[in-house]
Design an enzyme around this catalytic site. Sequence first.
Site, short mmCIF file in Angstrom:
data_model
loop_
_atom_site.label_atom_id
_atom_site.label_comp_id
_atom_site.label_asym_id
_atom_site.label_seq_id
_atom_site.Cartn_x
_atom_site.Cartn_y
_atom_site.Cartn_z
CG HIS A 84 11.20 -2.45 -4.97
ND1 HIS A 84 10.23 -2.69 -5.12
CD2 HIS A 84 12.11 -2.68 -6.48
CE1 HIS A 84 9.79 -2.80 -6.16
NE2 HIS A 84 11.08 -2.85 -7.39
CG ASP A 139 9.33 0.50 -5.29
OD1 ASP A 139 9.36 0.34 -3.61
OD2 ASP A 139 8.17 -0.16 -5.95
NE ARG A 192 -3.20 -0.51 2.19
CZ ARG A 192 -4.73 -0.99 1.46
NH1 ARG A 192 -5.73 0.51 0.87
NH2 ARG A 192 -4.98 -1.96 1.45
C1 GAR Z 1 8.81 -9.34 -1.68
O1 GAR Z 1 9.23 -10.12 -2.89
C2 GAR Z 1 9.46 -7.98 -1.70
O2 GAR Z 1 10.48 -7.74 -2.24
C3 GAR Z 1 8.14 -7.58 -2.14
O3 GAR Z 1 7.37 -8.24 -2.47
C4 GAR Z 1 7.52 -9.64 -1.57
C5 GAR Z 1 6.97 -10.09 0.13
O4 GAR Z 1 6.98 -11.11 -0.19
N1 GAR Z 1 7.57 -6.03 -2.05
C6 GAR Z 1 7.89 -5.62 -3.10
O5 GAR Z 1 7.52 -5.52 -4.19
C7 GAR Z 1 7.30 -3.98 -2.82
N2 GAR Z 1 7.33 -2.72 -3.79
P1 GAR Z 1 7.25 -11.77 1.12
O6 GAR Z 1 5.67 -11.50 2.00
O7 GAR Z 1 7.55 -13.18 1.55
O8 GAR Z 1 7.92 -10.53 2.33
#
Ligand code: GAR
Length: 202
Positions: A109, A145, A91
């Site tokens: 990220h 980001d 979010r």
């Molecule tokens: C991760 O790959 C994180 O880098 C990404 O969501 C995933 C969450 O995985 N975040 C984004 O894309 C933010 N822009 P997780 O819930 O297993 O940590």
Amino acid sequence: KVSVAVMISGRGSNMGALIAAALDAGFPAKIVSVISDKPEAKGLEHAREFGIEALAIPRSDYPSKADHEAAVIAALDASGARIIALAGYMRLLSGDFVKRYAGRMINIHPSLLPAFPGLATHERALAAGCRVHGCTVHFVTEGMDEGPIIEQEAVRVERGDTPDTLAARVLEAEHRIYPMALAMLARGEVRMSGDNRAQFAG
Ligand code: GAR
């Protein structure tokens, strides 16, 4: 130890990596609270198994984005957390929220920023023909980001990679650099300057 709150929206594997790292007596931070905007987030159960307070604060419980953020801020402040670690919190936070925690809020990220901010990073890296991809931990600033970079790890793109196989190797790298970056911030080895730059001590 510096108190940390982790914000998630789903699986919570990066949250799990931070919790695991913080179990080490020498780690400079402890996870005191986990907050999810999704009540069904798997990470909430996982955090509770470690005896960590885990709260769901769904956006749909509040009439506006500002009301929702006010509830999150109240929970963060009640937890006593000094550092906020976003770990798959999907979010976009308002400028007021981000300013409140300036220099104390970090995010992971799944790309080598500034390449590929936003979603579907693995698909886009493959479509662009990148030979190297990776992940980034950065301070959170108002742009999505965009904040100053604290740590990155590169991951080679292999022939035959799909978004899923590439994502899996990047995720392993995420689990290495996120605890490392959190420790650097908790030890004061990196800070964010007034003009939004990362400054490294020593
Ligand atoms: C991760 O790959 C994180 O880098 C990404 O969501 C995933 C969450 O995985 N975040 C984004 O894309 C933010 N822009 P997780 O819930 O297993 O940590």
